[in-house]
Design a protein around this motif. Sequence first.
Motif, PDB file in Angstrom:
ATOM      1  N   TRP A   7      -2.325  -4.238   3.565  1.00 43.68           N
ATOM      2  CA  TRP A   7      -1.483  -2.988   3.096  1.00 43.68           C
ATOM      3  C   TRP A   7      -1.805  -1.823   3.926  1.00 43.68           C
ATOM      4  O   TRP A   7      -0.911  -0.859   3.845  1.00 43.68           O
ATOM      5  N   ARG A   8      -2.900  -1.674   4.809  1.00 39.89           N
ATOM      6  CA  ARG A   8      -3.182  -0.573   5.662  1.00 39.89           C
ATOM      7  C   ARG A   8      -2.027  -0.102   6.462  1.00 39.89           C
ATOM      8  O   ARG A   8      -1.660  -0.989   7.238  1.00 39.89           O
ATOM      9  N   GLY A   9      -1.711   0.995   6.355  1.00 38.53           N
ATOM     10  CA  GLY A   9      -0.459   1.814   6.925  1.00 38.53           C
ATOM     11  C   GLY A   9       0.680   1.649   6.329  1.00 38.53           C
ATOM     12  O   GLY A   9       1.866   1.696   7.020  1.00 38.53           O
ATOM     13  N   ARG A  10       0.971   0.333   5.331  1.00 39.05           N
ATOM     14  CA  ARG A  10       1.936   0.035   4.847  1.00 39.05           C
ATOM     15  C   ARG A  10       2.117   0.169   3.308  1.00 39.05           C
ATOM     16  O   ARG A  10       3.029  -0.384   2.706  1.00 39.05           O
ATOM     17  N   THR A  11       1.310   0.871   2.684  1.00 41.05           N
ATOM     18  CA  THR A  11       1.288   0.970   1.211  1.00 41.05           C
ATOM     19  C   THR A  11       2.837   1.406   0.706  1.00 41.05           C
ATOM     20  O   THR A  11       3.308   1.078  -0.223  1.00 41.05           O
ATOM     21  N   SER A  12       3.437   2.536   1.469  1.00 46.74           N
ATOM     22  CA  SER A  12       4.866   2.900   1.348  1.00 46.74           C
ATOM     23  C   SER A  12       5.630   1.966   1.161  1.00 46.74           C
ATOM     24  O   SER A  12       6.810   2.136   0.422  1.00 46.74           O
ATOM     25  N   GLU A  13       5.531   0.880   1.866  1.00 45.04           N
ATOM     26  CA  GLU A  13       6.508  -0.304   1.850  1.00 45.04           C
ATOM     27  C   GLU A  13       6.202  -1.065   0.650  1.00 45.04           C
ATOM     28  O   GLU A  13       7.305  -1.696   0.025  1.00 45.04           O
ATOM     29  N   PRO A  47      -5.281   3.462  -5.640  1.00 41.63           N
ATOM     30  CA  PRO A  47      -6.008   4.425  -4.809  1.00 41.63           C
ATOM     31  C   PRO A  47      -5.586   4.320  -3.272  1.00 41.63           C
ATOM     32  O   PRO A  47      -5.405   5.484  -2.646  1.00 41.63           O
ATOM     33  N   PRO A  48      -5.467   2.934  -2.800  1.00 38.47           N
ATOM     34  CA  PRO A  48      -5.134   3.087  -1.198  1.00 38.47           C
ATOM     35  C   PRO A  48      -3.702   3.914  -0.765  1.00 38.47           C
ATOM     36  O   PRO A  48      -3.498   4.451   0.192  1.00 38.47           O
ATOM     37  N   THR A  49      -2.810   3.675  -1.942  1.00 35.71           N
ATOM     38  CA  THR A  49      -1.285   4.404  -1.902  1.00 35.71           C
ATOM     39  C   THR A  49      -1.754   5.653  -1.858  1.00 35.71           C
ATOM     40  O   THR A  49      -1.064   6.560  -1.028  1.00 35.71           O
ATOM     41  N   LEU A  50      -2.509   6.194  -2.797  1.00 38.37           N
ATOM     42  CA  LEU A  50      -2.598   7.667  -2.736  1.00 38.37           C
ATOM     43  C   LEU A  50      -3.434   8.308  -1.588  1.00 38.37           C
ATOM     44  O   LEU A  50      -2.999   9.110  -0.965  1.00 38.37           O
ATOM     45  N   ALA A  51      -4.381   7.390  -1.027  1.00 36.48           N
ATOM     46  CA  ALA A  51      -5.244   7.733   0.079  1.00 36.48           C
ATOM     47  C   ALA A  51      -4.372   7.862   1.361  1.00 36.48           C
ATOM     48  O   ALA A  51      -4.215   8.961   1.998  1.00 36.48           O
ATOM     49  N   GLU A  52      -3.476   6.953   1.575  1.00 37.19           N
ATOM     50  CA  GLU A  52      -2.196   6.984   2.527  1.00 37.19           C
ATOM     51  C   GLU A  52      -1.203   7.982   2.444  1.00 37.19           C
ATOM     52  O   GLU A  52      -0.584   8.492   3.597  1.00 37.19           O
ATOM     53  N   LEU A  53      -1.150   8.565   1.105  1.00 37.19           N
ATOM     54  CA  LEU A  53      -0.371   9.913   0.905  1.00 37.19           C
ATOM     55  C   LEU A  53      -1.147  11.266   1.333  1.00 37.19           C
ATOM     56  O   LEU A  53      -0.503  12.358   1.108  1.00 37.19           O
ATOM     57  N   GLY A  54      -2.348  11.220   1.642  1.00 35.36           N
ATOM     58  CA  GLY A  54      -3.291  12.168   1.851  1.00 35.36           C
ATOM     59  C   GLY A  54      -4.070  12.617   0.829  1.00 35.36           C
ATOM     60  O   GLY A  54      -4.720  13.868   0.942  1.00 35.36           O
ATOM     61  N   PHE A  80      -9.444   2.568   3.636  1.00 33.81           N
ATOM     62  CA  PHE A  80      -8.386   3.553   3.569  1.00 33.81           C
ATOM     63  C   PHE A  80      -8.816   5.042   3.361  1.00 33.81           C
ATOM     64  O   PHE A  80      -8.123   5.881   3.070  1.00 33.81           O
ATOM     65  N   GLY A  81     -10.198   5.441   3.456  1.00 33.49           N
ATOM     66  CA  GLY A  81     -10.798   6.651   3.402  1.00 33.49           C
ATOM     67  C   GLY A  81     -11.230   7.038   1.737  1.00 33.49           C
ATOM     68  O   GLY A  81     -11.462   8.087   1.677  1.00 33.49           O
ATOM     69  N   ILE A  82     -11.231   5.892   1.076  1.00 32.82           N
ATOM     70  CA  ILE A  82     -11.418   5.870  -0.439  1.00 32.82           C
ATOM     71  C   ILE A  82     -13.022   5.864  -0.326  1.00 32.82           C
ATOM     72  O   ILE A  82     -13.843   5.031   0.113  1.00 32.82           O
ATOM     73  N   GLU A  83     -13.688   6.984  -1.179  1.00 28.41           N
ATOM     74  CA  GLU A  83     -15.229   6.894  -1.408  1.00 28.41           C
ATOM     75  C   GLU A  83     -15.435   5.808  -2.600  1.00 28.41           C
ATOM     76  O   GLU A  83     -14.487   5.946  -3.299  1.00 28.41           O
TER      77      GLU A  83
END
Length: 169
Positions: A7-13, A47-54, A80-83
Amino acid sequence: LLHMEAWRGRTSEKAICKNLETLDSAIEENQGVLLVSGHFGNWEIIPPTLAELGYSITMYVGRQTNPLTNELQNFSRSNFGIETINKGKMATLQMGRALAANKIIAMLIDQNDNKSDLYVDFFGKLASSSKGTAAFHLLRRSPVVLVSSLVVGDHYEINFKRIYFELTG
């Protein structure tokens, strides 16, 4: 979960967020946000989707029985930068700090946690209910946002709904 790395870099898909302004409005209150969901749908993509949205996401997680599974999950989340905050003695302090920093804390609320002495009516059956979300809401006045992720066609639809409470004492 096993597909997280793909999913990394592709959650918007993979996922479409609906009612995202609900989350944005809660963040604007500067009290942090308690983002709650249940074991329903694919909550792990949220969480990954939200993280990739900033968005700054912190997950409150339980340790898995298998240490390798636990390591894999938390490693994938961190990519994904999720703590993550593990359940335990330091969790309350860590969660308070995250909310004070206006972060979003994502957590699952189970229907019957079998550990609490607080019981609620759950479709006509008494169910033991966690006090954590309510305690942080009362302590920090952090907004509570319900989130769900359902498969709709060929993607996940992530929906947000603010939950308001009347403080009755």
